[in-house]
Design a protein around this motif. Structure first.
Motif, PDB file in Angstrom:
ATOM      1  N   UNK A 232     -34.285 -31.395  21.570  1.00  0.00           N
ATOM      2  CA  UNK A 232     -35.223 -30.270  21.622  1.00  0.00           C
ATOM      3  C   UNK A 232     -35.186 -29.595  22.992  1.00  0.00           C
ATOM      4  N   UNK A 233     -35.080 -30.387  24.041  1.00  0.00           N
ATOM      5  CA  UNK A 233     -34.988 -29.811  25.387  1.00  0.00           C
ATOM      6  C   UNK A 233     -33.668 -29.069  25.587  1.00  0.00           C
ATOM      7  N   UNK A 234     -32.656 -29.445  24.830  1.00  0.00           N
ATOM      8  CA  UNK A 234     -31.347 -28.794  24.923  1.00  0.00           C
ATOM      9  C   UNK A 234     -31.145 -27.770  23.817  1.00  0.00           C
ATOM     10  N   UNK A 235     -32.246 -27.135  23.389  1.00  0.00           N
ATOM     11  CA  UNK A 235     -32.134 -26.143  22.322  1.00  0.00           C
ATOM     12  C   UNK A 235     -31.223 -24.983  22.744  1.00  0.00           C
ATOM     13  N   UNK A 236     -31.173 -24.716  24.059  1.00  0.00           N
ATOM     14  CA  UNK A 236     -30.326 -23.631  24.542  1.00  0.00           C
ATOM     15  C   UNK A 236     -28.865 -23.890  24.213  1.00  0.00           C
ATOM     16  N   UNK A 237     -28.396 -25.104  24.484  1.00  0.00           N
ATOM     17  CA  UNK A 237     -26.984 -25.404  24.252  1.00  0.00           C
ATOM     18  C   UNK A 237     -26.708 -25.784  22.803  1.00  0.00           C
ATOM     19  N   UNK A 238     -27.681 -26.442  22.146  1.00  0.00           N
ATOM     20  CA  UNK A 238     -27.432 -26.914  20.781  1.00  0.00           C
ATOM     21  C   UNK A 238     -27.594 -25.792  19.757  1.00  0.00           C
ATOM     22  N   UNK A 239     -28.780 -25.182  19.726  1.00  0.00           N
ATOM     23  CA  UNK A 239     -29.009 -24.104  18.760  1.00  0.00           C
ATOM     24  C   UNK A 239     -28.398 -22.798  19.249  1.00  0.00           C
ATOM     25  N   UNK A 240     -28.757 -22.382  20.504  1.00  0.00           N
ATOM     26  CA  UNK A 240     -28.199 -21.141  21.037  1.00  0.00           C
ATOM     27  C   UNK A 240     -26.690 -21.217  21.149  1.00  0.00           C
ATOM     28  N   UNK A 241     -26.186 -22.353  21.635  1.00  0.00           N
ATOM     29  CA  UNK A 241     -24.739 -22.516  21.732  1.00  0.00           C
ATOM     30  C   UNK A 241     -24.070 -22.502  20.378  1.00  0.00           C
ATOM     31  N   UNK A 242     -24.743 -23.053  19.353  1.00  0.00           N
ATOM     32  CA  UNK A 242     -24.183 -23.023  18.005  1.00  0.00           C
ATOM     33  C   UNK A 242     -24.064 -21.614  17.463  1.00  0.00           C
ATOM     34  N   UNK A 243     -25.126 -20.819  17.669  1.00  0.00           N
ATOM     35  CA  UNK A 243     -25.076 -19.415  17.246  1.00  0.00           C
ATOM     36  C   UNK A 243     -23.983 -18.674  18.006  1.00  0.00           C
ATOM     37  N   UNK A 244     -23.909 -18.923  19.300  1.00  0.00           N
ATOM     38  CA  UNK A 244     -22.905 -18.268  20.141  1.00  0.00           C
ATOM     39  C   UNK A 244     -21.495 -18.610  19.670  1.00  0.00           C
ATOM     40  N   UNK A 245     -21.258 -19.886  19.347  1.00  0.00           N
ATOM     41  CA  UNK A 245     -19.931 -20.305  18.910  1.00  0.00           C
ATOM     42  C   UNK A 245     -19.579 -19.739  17.542  1.00  0.00           C
ATOM     43  N   UNK A 246     -20.575 -19.543  16.701  1.00  0.00           N
ATOM     44  CA  UNK A 246     -20.316 -18.949  15.385  1.00  0.00           C
ATOM     45  C   UNK A 246     -19.879 -17.494  15.523  1.00  0.00           C
ATOM     46  N   UNK A 247     -20.472 -16.772  16.489  1.00  0.00           N
ATOM     47  CA  UNK A 247     -20.159 -15.349  16.671  1.00  0.00           C
ATOM     48  C   UNK A 247     -18.931 -15.140  17.561  1.00  0.00           C
ATOM     49  N   UNK A 248     -18.618 -16.098  18.369  1.00  0.00           N
ATOM     50  CA  UNK A 248     -17.573 -15.951  19.376  1.00  0.00           C
ATOM     51  C   UNK A 248     -16.218 -15.521  18.807  1.00  0.00           C
ATOM     52  N   UNK A 249     -15.709 -16.142  17.727  1.00  0.00           N
ATOM     53  CA  UNK A 249     -14.369 -15.765  17.247  1.00  0.00           C
ATOM     54  C   UNK A 249     -14.240 -14.298  16.857  1.00  0.00           C
ATOM     55  N   UNK A 250     -15.357 -13.673  16.526  1.00  0.00           N
ATOM     56  CA  UNK A 250     -15.305 -12.262  16.126  1.00  0.00           C
ATOM     57  C   UNK A 250     -15.568 -11.327  17.295  1.00  0.00           C
ATOM     58  N   UNK A 251     -16.412 -11.734  18.229  1.00  0.00           N
ATOM     59  CA  UNK A 251     -16.868 -10.830  19.292  1.00  0.00           C
ATOM     60  C   UNK A 251     -15.943 -10.886  20.510  1.00  0.00           C
ATOM     61  N   UNK A 252     -15.624 -12.079  20.967  1.00  0.00           N
ATOM     62  CA  UNK A 252     -14.880 -12.219  22.214  1.00  0.00           C
ATOM     63  C   UNK A 252     -13.522 -11.522  22.168  1.00  0.00           C
ATOM     64  N   UNK A 253     -12.724 -11.636  21.064  1.00  0.00           N
ATOM     65  CA  UNK A 253     -11.440 -10.910  21.052  1.00  0.00           C
ATOM     66  C   UNK A 253     -11.589  -9.404  21.236  1.00  0.00           C
ATOM     67  N   UNK A 254     -12.654  -8.807  20.643  1.00  0.00           N
ATOM     68  CA  UNK A 254     -12.863  -7.363  20.809  1.00  0.00           C
ATOM     69  C   UNK A 254     -13.171  -7.024  22.261  1.00  0.00           C
ATOM     70  N   UNK A 255     -14.035  -7.814  22.903  1.00  0.00           N
ATOM     71  CA  UNK A 255     -14.351  -7.558  24.310  1.00  0.00           C
ATOM     72  C   UNK A 255     -13.141  -7.799  25.201  1.00  0.00           C
ATOM     73  N   UNK A 256     -12.341  -8.815  24.850  1.00  0.00           N
ATOM     74  CA  UNK A 256     -11.135  -9.069  25.637  1.00  0.00           C
ATOM     75  C   UNK A 256     -10.157  -7.897  25.558  1.00  0.00           C
ATOM     76  N   UNK A 257     -10.046  -7.283  24.377  1.00  0.00           N
ATOM     77  CA  UNK A 257      -9.165  -6.114  24.234  1.00  0.00           C
ATOM     78  C   UNK A 257      -9.648  -4.957  25.096  1.00  0.00           C
ATOM     79  N   UNK A 258     -10.958  -4.747  25.102  1.00  0.00           N
ATOM     80  CA  UNK A 258     -11.504  -3.652  25.921  1.00  0.00           C
ATOM     81  C   UNK A 258     -11.306  -3.949  27.403  1.00  0.00           C
TER      82      UNK A 258
END
Length: 839
Positions: A232-258
């Motif tokens: 619970x204290x690590x909600x930032x890395x566990x829940x937030x990090x999980x959401x971030x990792x789910x979105x990362x494969x789609x978002x990061x390549x676009x930003x890297x191209x820009x």
């Protein structure tokens, strides 16, 4: 057996009381870590091996199966227990007794026959001995000291001797069985105290371990809660990090191209500036070189107009020089290369917008998702922690609410009293066993004395016999051998009936204990009889469940309890305590997990304001795509840069010119040509060499453009590349807009399930531990085995059966032994008279 059965019932009552009190509170939590109850170490072995003498025990068992081949009389025992010997009428009593007598006789027919034969032996042997003694006193039955000569006399003597020797060996073997059984029984009785102590110690370990196991299980909630709090204290890395990792494969390549496009814009500007500046320098240097060469060429043409060039042979040299003047023209045409000022202006306009900064803002906005999640879930996390703390408070109260110490103290007192009783009576048992041992030793020694007489008689008679001596002249040794044989026969007559009496008594008791108790206990048919419905109580279908729960319809049997205890199962499942306290209801996993799940269902995370690249950045990209940089023809620049500044090597040209000038006669023409040659050398070193170096540098810069050109070709041009980058950006932004809610829900469920899973596993472990592991009752089954299978059957019955088997065997063989001894003594003893034949 009754003592241990009472112990078992008390333990049932203890566990029933404990669990019924526990129903007031529910235990929660199982932990993600793998927990194991502390292992209990017991001293008493769960199996008994008699050792080498066990083979002799097996021989006796085979003999008993031959004598008593009938199955265990379950029906007879059931009827006896059911009626309790209480019959309403004399007629019914007489008929029932008659029926029982017939059934018992049929079952005991083998034992009865053996006992009857033994009793006949006991009765007849003294009578036969008395009659035999009177007969011999009357000089009958071999009592006359006269031996008639027979032709087969030597053969008969040998046959009698061999037969007596063989029989004596069989008697000796039986005596050895008796000595071994007598000694084994004594040594096993001496082990009884140690066996009892180890069993009581194991029972105490069981009782003391049960509350410790319960406390251990309840205390593990703290570990589970600490693990949940950590997550619970690590909600930032566990829940937030999980959401971030789910979105990362789609978002990061676009930003890297820009980001790559922004770097390309900067690199393009630097390359264009370098090329354009170098190009300007080259154009200027090329113009100066062209001017210098034109001046030298004009001076040479004026010098060649000298009248001396008209006079041979100077005319040929002048014509040759005049023809080579065309080589002094400029070899490049830098002026035709277009300027790069306009593309540079466009790039400068594009760079007015800091695309790199805008991309970094997109990165930051996306990478701030875990932080946003943490900020938005602060209240929910606090609520979940409060729920877990409240659950922990309930669990901590369970140990205080269970009055287990009071129950255990009562039961421990019962064990102490039983142990005191056993220790108080063990010395008496050992004292009685010493008497029994002494009696057995006397019996074995008596048989040994008899067989020794026979051995001495055979030894003396055989060694002292003289075939040439007449019956009246036999030697002293031979006569002594005959006396030993008669003494052995006499002692056999005197004591064999006593020995057979002992054999019959121990046989009847030992055989019935083995067949009616030991065997049915080992194959568990004895438990099946006790489990007969309405047997021990005519109102209870199942006696054990009636005693434990007062619910006789519950299928709880002695055989099942014993089997479960042998497998070291817990008291809860062994005694089916779910009928008194249903742990599944009080440890309802779904109910307890639902309290935590409800808090997570209220979790709302809003992440809708993420912009990867604003409109200014998009316009910047589009302007770069339309800048026309991809339309620049770098091949023209490369082709022009690859040319040499002059058509000919000026140094070589000057040297050739000077050689030709030296052919001319002295004069102004010759000196003018040499001056021009020196001027050409000066132009080469001062203008051509620096120009060549600049062109080499420009070629190196053009390699960057070539790389850009190749990149454009791979992406089908700059405009297409920019279009694809923007399309990828739009797709990523659309993904964030449309899918982020579902991703948040999915990851929130995973996160909540992880927290809930800790407690589900903990509760499941608690349930399994209580139902299958706590108070594992193997010591109870071991104690029962120690009392019946080990002590009664292994320590006492088996040695006693081996004793009567050996002594009985020896006693039975005394009968043929004394017959052959009496017959053989006639051939060894010195006779008073003999047959005399006149020749």
């Amino acid at each position: 057996m009754a003592l241990l059965l009472g112990f078992l019932l008390l333990l049932l009552e203890l566990c029933g009381n404990t669990l019924s009190v526990g129903s007031r509170s529910s235990t929660k939590g199982t932990e993600v870590l793998e927990f194991e109850l502390p292992a209990e170490n017991y001293e008493t072995k769960d199996s008994y091996k008699a050792g080498p003498i066990g083979g002799l025990f097996q021989i006796v068992h085979v003999f008993l199966r031959v004598v008593q081949p009938n199955d265990f009389p379950e029906d007879i025992l059931r009827k006896i227990l059911q009626k309790k010997f209480d019959f309403s009428t004399d007629y019914e009593k007489d008929m029932l007794f008659l029926l029982f007598d017939l059934q018992i006789i049929y079952y005991e027919i083998g034992v009865i026959i053996c006992a009857v034969l033994g009793l006949l032996f006991v009765i007849l042997m003294p009578l036969v001995g008395f009659c035999f003694g009177l007969c011999r006193c009357c000089n009958k039955c071999g009592g006359e000291m006269h031996q008639r000569q027979k032709k087969n006399g030597p053969f008969l003597r040998k046959c009698f001797a061999v037969s007596l020797l063989v029989i004596s060996l069989f008697i000796s073997l039986g005596i050895i069985y008796g000595f071994a059984a007598n000694h084994h029984l004594r040594t096993q009785i001496e082990k009884t105290r140690k066996l009892a102590d180890s069993n009581f110690k194991d029972l105490r370990t069981l009782l003391n371990g049960a509350p410790a196991q319960i406390s251990y299980i309840l205390n593990q909630y703290t570990t589970t809660k600490e693990k949940a709090f950590s997550d619970l204290d690590n909600v930032k890395s566990l829940l937030g990090g999980g959401i971030h990792e789910q979105l990362r494969p789609k978002v990061i390549p676009a930003l890297d191209d820009i980001k790559a496009m922004a770097e390309a814009i900067k690199e393009t500007k630097e390359a264009l500036l370098n090329v354009n500046n170098t190009l300007k320098e080259l154009k200027k240097s090329s113009a100066q070189l062209n001017t210098s060469l034109s001046d030298v060429k004009r001076d040479l043409e004026q010098s060649l107009n000298d009248p001396m060039c008209s006079v041979p042979p100077a005319a040929a040299t002048c014509d040759n020089i005049r023809t080579s003047l065309s080589q002094l023209d400029d070899n490049t045409d830098m002026g035709q290369l277009p300027s790069l000022d306009k593309p540079i202006e466009k790039i400068n306009d594009i760079l007015q917008t800091n695309l790199s900064s805008l991309v970094q803002q997109g990165y930051k906005s996306f990478n701030d998702i875990p932080e946003m999640v943490q900020n938005q879930t602060t209240d929910i996390i606090s609520d979940v922690k409060s729920t877990l703390n409240s659950i922990g408070s309930d669990i901590e109260n369970i140990g205080e609410q269970i009055p287990i110490q009071e129950q255990l103290s009562n039961f421990m007192g019962y064990i102490n009293d039983t142990e005191t009783y056993i220790h108080r009576n063990l010395p008496m048992l050992e004292e009685y066993d010493s008497y029994r041992w002494l009696g057995g030793l006397v019996v074995c020694c008596l048989l040994t004395l008899i067989v020794i007489f026979y051995y001495l008689g055979l030894l003396c008679g055989t060694c002292g016999y003289d075939r040439n001596a007449t019956p009246t002249r036999r030697g002293c040794v031979s006569n002594t051998g005959g006396i030993f044989l008669m003494v052995g026969a006499g002692v056999s007559f005197l004591f064999c009936w006593v020995l057979m009496t002992i054999v019959v008594l121990t046989f009847v008791v030992g055989a019935n204990v083995e067949k009616l108790l030991c065997e049915p206990y080992q194959n568990r048919k004895l438990f099946q009889v006790l489990d007969t419905p309405y047997l021990l109580n005519e109102n209870w279908k199942h006696y054990l469940s009636g005693m434990v729960f007062n619910k006789p319809d519950i299928n709880l049997t002695f055989e099942q309890v014993y089997s479960d205890c042998k497998e070291n199962k817990g008291i809860y499942s062994t005694l089916k305590l779910e009928n008194s306290y249903n742990i599944s209801e009080h440890l309802n996993i779904q109910e307890h997990a639902g309290n935590i799940s409800n808090d997570f269902q209220n979790m709302k995370v809003n992440i809708d304001n993420i912009v990867l690249l604003d409109e200014a950045g998009r316009k910047n990209l589009m302007d770069f795509g339309l800048s026309g940089i991809d339309t620049i023809n770098y091949n023209v620049y490369l082709a022009e840069m690859s040319k040499a500044p002059t058509k000919v090597n000026l140094v070589s040209f000057a040297d050739d010119l000077e050689v030709k000038a030296n052919r001319l006669p002295h004069g102004n023409l010759k000196q003018s040509l040499k001056n021009n040659a020196q001027t050409i050398r000066t132009i080469h070193h001062g203008q051509v060499v620096p120009l060549e170096q600049s062109m080499v540098r420009l070629n190196n810069l053009c390699s960057t453009y070539q790389s850009i050109k190749e990149l454009q070709q791979k992406s089908s041009g700059l405009e297409m590349k920019v279009t694809n980058t923007i399309s990828s950006l739009d797709s990523a932004q659309d993904f964030l807009t449309t899918r982020i809610s579902s991703v948040i829900v999915e990851e929130s469920q995973k996160y909540g399930n992880t927290i809930v899973g800790y407690f589900e596993r903990y509760l499941q472990w608690v349930k399994i531990s209580i139902t299958e592991k706590i108070a594992a009752c193997k010591p109870v089954a071991t104690a029962l085995d120690s009392a019946v299978d080990v002590f009664l059957c292994g320590y006492i019955t088996d040695p006693m059966n081996l004793f009567w088997f050996g002594i009985g065997k020896a006693t039975i063989f005394l009968l043929p032994a004394l017959i052959f001894a009496v017959k053989l003594a006639k051939y060894y003893r010195r006779m008073d008279s003999e047959d005399v034949y006149d020749e």
